[in-house]
Design a protein around this motif. Structure first.
Motif, PDB file in Angstrom:
ATOM      1  N   LEU A 164     -15.499 -21.506 -43.592  1.00 32.53           N
ATOM      2  CA  LEU A 164     -14.507 -21.919 -42.603  1.00 32.53           C
ATOM      3  C   LEU A 164     -15.208 -22.398 -41.341  1.00 32.53           C
ATOM      4  CD1 LEU A 164     -11.848 -19.082 -42.882  1.00 32.53           C
ATOM      5  CD2 LEU A 164     -11.740 -21.375 -43.823  1.00 32.53           C
ATOM      6  N   GLN A 165     -14.497 -23.251 -40.577  1.00 27.32           N
ATOM      7  CA  GLN A 165     -14.977 -23.695 -39.275  1.00 27.32           C
ATOM      8  C   GLN A 165     -15.102 -22.509 -38.339  1.00 27.32           C
ATOM      9  OE1 GLN A 165     -14.748 -27.322 -38.056  1.00 27.32           O
ATOM     10  NE2 GLN A 165     -15.166 -27.577 -40.228  1.00 27.32           N
ATOM     11  N   LYS A 166     -15.793 -22.723 -37.248  1.00 28.11           N
ATOM     12  CA  LYS A 166     -15.908 -21.670 -36.245  1.00 28.11           C
ATOM     13  C   LYS A 166     -14.546 -21.455 -35.582  1.00 28.11           C
ATOM     14  CE  LYS A 166     -18.114 -21.389 -31.756  1.00 28.11           C
ATOM     15  NZ  LYS A 166     -19.215 -21.887 -30.929  1.00 28.11           N
ATOM     16  N   PRO A 167     -14.053 -20.226 -35.509  1.00 26.17           N
ATOM     17  CA  PRO A 167     -12.778 -19.992 -34.828  1.00 26.17           C
ATOM     18  C   PRO A 167     -12.950 -20.082 -33.317  1.00 26.17           C
ATOM     19  CG  PRO A 167     -13.692 -17.916 -35.603  1.00 26.17           C
ATOM     20  CD  PRO A 167     -14.639 -18.994 -36.037  1.00 26.17           C
ATOM     21  N   THR A 168     -11.858 -20.173 -32.565  1.00 22.21           N
ATOM     22  CA  THR A 168     -11.971 -20.267 -31.104  1.00 22.21           C
ATOM     23  C   THR A 168     -12.099 -18.895 -30.464  1.00 22.21           C
ATOM     24  OG1 THR A 168      -9.584 -20.310 -31.012  1.00 22.21           O
ATOM     25  CG2 THR A 168     -10.704 -22.436 -30.897  1.00 22.21           C
ATOM     26  N   ARG A 169     -11.595 -17.874 -31.147  1.00 18.33           N
ATOM     27  CA  ARG A 169     -11.656 -16.519 -30.589  1.00 18.33           C
ATOM     28  C   ARG A 169     -12.123 -15.541 -31.653  1.00 18.33           C
ATOM     29  NH1 ARG A 169      -6.631 -15.186 -26.676  1.00 18.33           N
ATOM     30  NH2 ARG A 169      -7.059 -16.799 -25.140  1.00 18.33           N
ATOM     31  N   LEU A 170     -12.758 -14.478 -31.187  1.00 15.37           N
ATOM     32  CA  LEU A 170     -13.120 -13.377 -32.072  1.00 15.37           C
ATOM     33  C   LEU A 170     -12.730 -12.091 -31.360  1.00 15.37           C
ATOM     34  CD1 LEU A 170     -16.752 -14.299 -33.184  1.00 15.37           C
ATOM     35  CD2 LEU A 170     -14.668 -14.586 -34.515  1.00 15.37           C
ATOM     36  N   SER A 203     -20.993  -7.434 -29.452  1.00 16.22           N
ATOM     37  CA  SER A 203     -20.067  -8.562 -29.508  1.00 16.22           C
ATOM     38  C   SER A 203     -20.371  -9.458 -30.708  1.00 16.22           C
ATOM     39  CB  SER A 203     -20.178  -9.367 -28.221  1.00 16.22           C
ATOM     40  OG  SER A 203     -19.445 -10.546 -28.363  1.00 16.22           O
ATOM     41  N   PRO A 204     -19.349  -9.779 -31.503  1.00 17.27           N
ATOM     42  CA  PRO A 204     -19.575 -10.658 -32.652  1.00 17.27           C
ATOM     43  C   PRO A 204     -19.690 -12.132 -32.252  1.00 17.27           C
ATOM     44  CG  PRO A 204     -17.284 -10.015 -32.545  1.00 17.27           C
ATOM     45  CD  PRO A 204     -17.960  -9.330 -31.402  1.00 17.27           C
ATOM     46  N   GLY A 205     -19.468 -12.452 -30.967  1.00 23.24           N
ATOM     47  CA  GLY A 205     -19.535 -13.858 -30.561  1.00 23.24           C
ATOM     48  C   GLY A 205     -19.984 -13.995 -29.123  1.00 23.24           C
ATOM     49  N   GLY A 206     -20.317 -15.227 -28.713  1.00 23.38           N
ATOM     50  CA  GLY A 206     -20.753 -15.478 -27.342  1.00 23.38           C
ATOM     51  C   GLY A 206     -19.685 -16.260 -26.601  1.00 23.38           C
ATOM     52  N   GLY A 207     -19.430 -15.868 -25.379  1.00 22.99           N
ATOM     53  CA  GLY A 207     -18.408 -16.556 -24.602  1.00 22.99           C
ATOM     54  C   GLY A 207     -17.875 -15.650 -23.529  1.00 22.99           C
ATOM     55  N   HIS A 214     -16.234 -17.766 -46.280  1.00 21.03           N
ATOM     56  CA  HIS A 214     -17.264 -17.340 -45.327  1.00 21.03           C
ATOM     57  C   HIS A 214     -16.698 -17.562 -43.947  1.00 21.03           C
ATOM     58  CE1 HIS A 214     -20.206 -16.712 -48.322  1.00 21.03           C
ATOM     59  NE2 HIS A 214     -20.435 -17.986 -48.611  1.00 21.03           N
ATOM     60  N   THR A 215     -16.585 -16.486 -43.177  1.00 21.41           N
ATOM     61  CA  THR A 215     -16.122 -16.668 -41.812  1.00 21.41           C
ATOM     62  C   THR A 215     -16.926 -15.738 -40.918  1.00 21.41           C
ATOM     63  OG1 THR A 215     -14.184 -16.651 -40.385  1.00 21.41           O
ATOM     64  CG2 THR A 215     -14.218 -15.025 -42.140  1.00 21.41           C
ATOM     65  N   ARG A 216     -16.418 -15.478 -39.716  1.00 19.15           N
ATOM     66  CA  ARG A 216     -17.194 -14.674 -38.765  1.00 19.15           C
ATOM     67  C   ARG A 216     -16.678 -13.244 -38.747  1.00 19.15           C
ATOM     68  NH1 ARG A 216     -19.620 -17.973 -34.566  1.00 19.15           N
ATOM     69  NH2 ARG A 216     -19.935 -15.989 -33.517  1.00 19.15           N
ATOM     70  N   PRO A 234      -9.983 -14.170 -36.344  1.00 15.33           N
ATOM     71  CA  PRO A 234      -8.527 -13.966 -36.327  1.00 15.33           C
ATOM     72  C   PRO A 234      -7.971 -14.114 -37.744  1.00 15.33           C
ATOM     73  CG  PRO A 234      -9.211 -15.709 -34.805  1.00 15.33           C
ATOM     74  CD  PRO A 234     -10.396 -15.388 -35.649  1.00 15.33           C
ATOM     75  N   LEU A 235      -6.991 -13.278 -38.083  1.00 16.30           N
ATOM     76  CA  LEU A 235      -6.420 -13.356 -39.435  1.00 16.30           C
ATOM     77  C   LEU A 235      -5.751 -14.715 -39.653  1.00 16.30           C
ATOM     78  CD1 LEU A 235      -4.868  -9.830 -40.016  1.00 16.30           C
ATOM     79  CD2 LEU A 235      -7.204 -10.620 -40.329  1.00 16.30           C
ATOM     80  N   ALA A 236      -5.139 -15.246 -38.592  1.00 12.87           N
ATOM     81  CA  ALA A 236      -4.464 -16.536 -38.722  1.00 12.87           C
ATOM     82  C   ALA A 236      -5.466 -17.646 -39.032  1.00 12.87           C
ATOM     83  CB  ALA A 236      -3.701 -16.858 -37.442  1.00 12.87           C
ATOM     84  N   HIS A 237      -6.706 -17.464 -38.588  1.00 13.95           N
ATOM     85  CA  HIS A 237      -7.744 -18.447 -38.876  1.00 13.95           C
ATOM     86  C   HIS A 237      -8.082 -18.453 -40.373  1.00 13.95           C
ATOM     87  CE1 HIS A 237     -11.276 -20.897 -38.109  1.00 13.95           C
ATOM     88  NE2 HIS A 237     -12.009 -20.033 -38.791  1.00 13.95           N
TER      89      HIS A 237
END
Lengths: 394, 449
Positions: B25-31, B72-76, B280-282, B286-289
């Motif tokens: 999957l593409q990178k989601p906008t939020r984690l 944190s699973p992501g940067g931002g 494959h995702t992060r 998000p479940l909606a992702h």
């Protein structure tokens, strides 16, 4: 939305919180859930649940009992017409049988349901389906001549003292139907024992026609004086093996047909509702004890001792009790080995009571109640053994 | 190779299995990190809304042991910290930026695993925030870093419906997996059991010679608790550790590359998912992702974890740290069909034989309906028949409700592997699983306090 669903939806508002009959919600719920399974999603894990519920479980026991009702209705009418010297045709017999049995069933269910509802309302829980099985079993164990008020009293005792005062279905330790039956037996022996009570007389008669004896096979076997030929005595009295198996003789309304009880037992075993350990345990115990009595019997001993073990199984309500009463999961033993012992002991006691206590021609009911009392002890003993085997994890 | 077989347990025949295909999957906008869903941890917040974080920055620490941090699973930017009732921290939501800076951790070349000091290795894992991926039986909390386990079980595959297949998440990562096993070997003095299903030939071909223990039988034979129960010879083994196969990859990634791992392979399945396969995702996606437009119905339950042991999420929540499956099945709020009580039930799955479905070999659709009202126990004994570790739940739960702790322990309460089968089969709809699980957790908390 179909009509039935609409009917329940329009009635619902009166029974839920704030409605006029909010207290009677268990009544509404128990009727609605017969038509529609409740709309209820899981709130915790596991997210999915098995389709089986207690309602289905109990309903299938009642289904297994229906043939006994059909046969009982016919047999009550047939014996009644035979004894009253009336036509023994199929339809007249059914009609008389229906009059007797339906009334009894209606009274039993009305009174039983009243008590269950009362306790459900006071305790604020739903009506448990065990009641419907108890009320289906109870009339089948009664003689067709029972006065209705006694039936009402009996089921009241069975439901209230046998079950509700301990907390309702699942928390009782005696079989409620048998408790009620035993109560009646000891309270009103005149209406529940002797040869006369097993045949309902109709057409204004007070005594059976001369050719009709009304003696049940159990009482024939108990009182015979002829030594060493008890099967012959039974045959002379009209009780061949085939007749005993089929059950078309005077007796309790539904308990006489061993054949139907075997079919019902097979049905419950295939569905996994009744425990095979209990049923086979009962049969084994009965056959083994009767066989043992055969071995100790001499030419001069009581003729009952030398009765063929299989006759014991076919006579009276033994198989009916084994198939439907002993297998009540709540009041029976719960552990596997304990179930074998529980069943076996019922079989043993049934024969012993029959043979050595002429006051009680049929012993199976008392044997089951007696073993109900011992079931928790058997469970505890097996539990102790099982827990000892575990590798401790503390 | 040892082999374990159990006769108890039960496989639910439910339709909607995920296909073995996989899509990135593409990178989601939020984690997000979901502290509420991490068992036993008492979280203390290390960030607040508006803070900038990198991949691997600490978000919370455990008040019981402040060394243990969750990263944190992501940067931002931390955009929201969502609290539930009684101030329980539900979600820490991170809005991802484009570059996603990464915290640098110390890396460990493969040849050094043998040489490195065990304590130093543990330090690396703890600093990398992944120590809690190792769980300790029987309570399933993370183990204390200074104990040595009797064994570590690595479970490949999960027989609960709709779990990701090990051959899918291990595809192309065999080397990384072996690296992870070496690390676990170091932690346990080479007492690592790699467990896989006897019937899964794909994984046995892929991991030729690595698997040390095979199992066969019904769900939940895959569970390390079940395997330990059937193999243990001493009480000491009850303290064994275990790690999920996919989490071994995360551990290995952290140590090998010196960066916080972010990839999660998730199985999307269930009768309401239009596409049933692996993604494959992060971590913390998000479940909606994951579901995107791959859903069919509106009244759906989003189950994170498994049908039996998982919990309900929603289209607005995120993937928990330990969860690798998302199952979508109907909520089942509706009433049953008219007079369903009297129907033969050819399509109604059941453990018992009272439905005609006992003769139906197909996988059948299931909903989250309870299928009945609450009743007292009628001693049908089904729970004891399915229990994989020979507990007698119908007696044990009574001991628990009566407050008889000693008695319930004697019954083997701590052997309970929390599979949920007892509640599943109960015709009286008694919450046996919840009762036993809570009793176990309460006992643990009291012991620790």
């Amino acid at each position: 939305m179909n009509i039935i669903e609409k009917f329940f939806e329009s009635g619902r508002k009166h029974f839920v919180e704030g409605g006029r009959f909010a207290k009677l919600y268990p009544l509404y719920e128990s009727i609605e859930s017969v038509f529609f399974a409740p709309a209820r999603a899981t709130r915790t894990a596991p997210n999915v649940r098995d389709n089986l519920d207690v309602k289905r479980f109990m309903m299938l026991v009642i289904v297994a009992l229906l043939p006994h009702y059909a046969f009982g209705i016919y047999n009550v009418g047939y014996q009644s017409h035979l004894a009253s010297g009336l036509s023994t045709g199929f339809f007249p017999a059914i009609f008389t049988g229906l009059k007797v049995v339906l009334l009894l069933v209606v009274v039993t269910y009305t009174v039983g349901f009243f008590w269950e509802l009362l306790f459900a309302v006071v305790r604020k829980h739903e009506i448990s389906e065990g009641l419907f099985v108890s009320c289906a079993l109870f009339p089948l164990t009664l003689p067709p001549t029972i006065p209705l008020w006694q039936a009402a009293l009996g089921i009241s005792f069975g439901i209230v003292i046998g079950k509700e005062i301990f907390g309702g279905t699942g928390r009782n330790f005696l079989n409620p139907a048998l408790t009620g039956r035993a109560f009646l037996y000891f309270a009103y022996p005149a209406q529940l024992s002797g040869d006369a009570v097993w045949t309902h007389l109709c057409g204004g008669r007070t005594a059976a026609v001369d050719a009709f004896t009304g003696a049940t096979p159990l009482s024939v076997a108990t009182v015979t004086e002829r030594l060493a030929d008890i099967q012959g005595v039974l045959t002379d009295a009209g009780y061949s093996a085939a007749k005993l198996m089929l059950g078309d003789y005077p007796g309790s309304i539904g308990g006489t047909s061993t054949l139907l009880a075997l079919v019902g037992a097979a049905f419950l075993l295939i569905l996994g509702i009744a425990s095979y350990r209990i049923i086979f345990g009962c049969i084994l115990g009965l056959l083994a004890t009767a066989f043992f009595l055969n071995l100790v019997a001499t030419d001069n001993s009581m003729p009952y001792l030398s009765l063929n073990p299989f006759y014991h199984l076919m006579m009276g309500g033994a198989m009916f009790g084994f198939a439907y009463m002993a297998t009540d999961p709540v009041s029976a033993a719960h552990m596997p080995v304990a179930k074998w012992i529980f069943g076996f002991s019922i079989g043993v006691l049934t024969v012993l009571i029959r043979v050595f206590n002429p006051a009680y021609p049929e012993g199976v009911g008392l044997a089951i109640i007696f073993m109900n009392l011992f079931a928790p002890l058997l469970d505890q003993i097996e539990l102790k053994f099982r827990l000892k085997k575990r590798v401790p994890n503390v | 190779m040892k082999s374990i077989r159990i006769k108890s347990g039960f496989n639910i025949k439910v339709s909607g299995q995920p296909a073995p295909e996989v899509q990135s999957l593409q990178k989601p906008t939020r984690l997000a990190l979901l502290p509420e869903r991490i068992p036993f941890v008492k979280p203390r917040l290390k960030v607040k809304a508006g803070d900038t974080v990198q991949v691997g920055s600490p978000l919370i620490e455990d008040k019981r042991n402040s060394e243990i941090q969750f990263l944190s699973p992501g940067g931002g930017k931390v955009v929201d910290v969502i609290f539930g009732p009684r101030r329980v921290i539900r979600e820490i939501v991170i809005q991802l930026d484009d570059e996603e800076k990464q915290v640098e951790f110390e890396s460990l070349p493969e040849i050094d695993i043998k040489k490195i000091d065990r304590d130093q290795l543990i330090r690396l894992i703890v600093n990398g925030g992944l120590w809690p991926l190792i769980r300790e039986l029987p309570f399933r909390d993370y183990p204390s870093p200074d104990t040595v386990p009797p064994a570590i079980y690595v479970s490949l595959g999960n027989l609960e419906p709709f779990q990701p297949l090990p051959e899918v998440y291990l595809a192309g990562s065999t080397e990384l997996f072996e690296y992870g096993l070496k690390v676990l070997g170091k932690l346990s003095a080479d007492r690592v059991q790699v467990c896989a299903s006897r019937t899964n030939t794909a994984i046995q071909r892929q991991l030729n010679g690595i698997i040390t223990l095979t199992y066969s039988g019904n769900y939940p034979v895959h569970d390390p608790g079940v395997l330990v129960y059937h193999m243990k010879t001493s009480t000491e083994e009850n303290r064994s550790w275990y790690v999920d196969g996919q989490n071994v990859l995360l551990l290995a990634h952290l140590l090998k590359n010196g960066t916080y791992p972010t990839r999660r392979t998730v199985a999307l399945a269930g009768s309401c998912a239009r596409v049933k396969k692996h993604f494959h995702t992060r971590l913390g996606a998000p479940l909606a992702h994951i579901t995107d437009d791959r859903i069919d119905d509106s009244d759906i339950r989003y189950i994170e974890g498994g049908l039996l042991t998982g919990y309900a999420g929603s289209a607005h929540t995120y993937l928990g740290l330990f969860e690798t499956a998302l199952s979508l099945i109907p909520e089942g709020h509706e009433k049953g069909e008219l007079l369903g009580l009297f129907r033969p039930g050819y399509r109604k799955p059941s453990y018992s034989r009272v439905f005609l479905s006992a003769l139906n070999r197909e996988n059948l659709e299931m909903t989250c309906s309870v299928h009945g009202g609450d009743r007292a126990c009628i001693a049908c004994g089904y729970c004891a028949q399915v229990c994989p570790v020979d507990i007698l739940p119908q007696f044990t739960y009574k001991a628990v409700l009566a407050g008889e702790v000693e008695e319930s322990l004697e019954h083997g309460l701590l052997d309970c592997v929390e599979c949920g089968l007892c509640s599943y089969v109960c015709p009286s709809k008694i919450e046996l699983f919840e009762t036993l699980k809570n009793a176990k957790a309460d006992f643990y908390k009291e012991k620790m306090a």
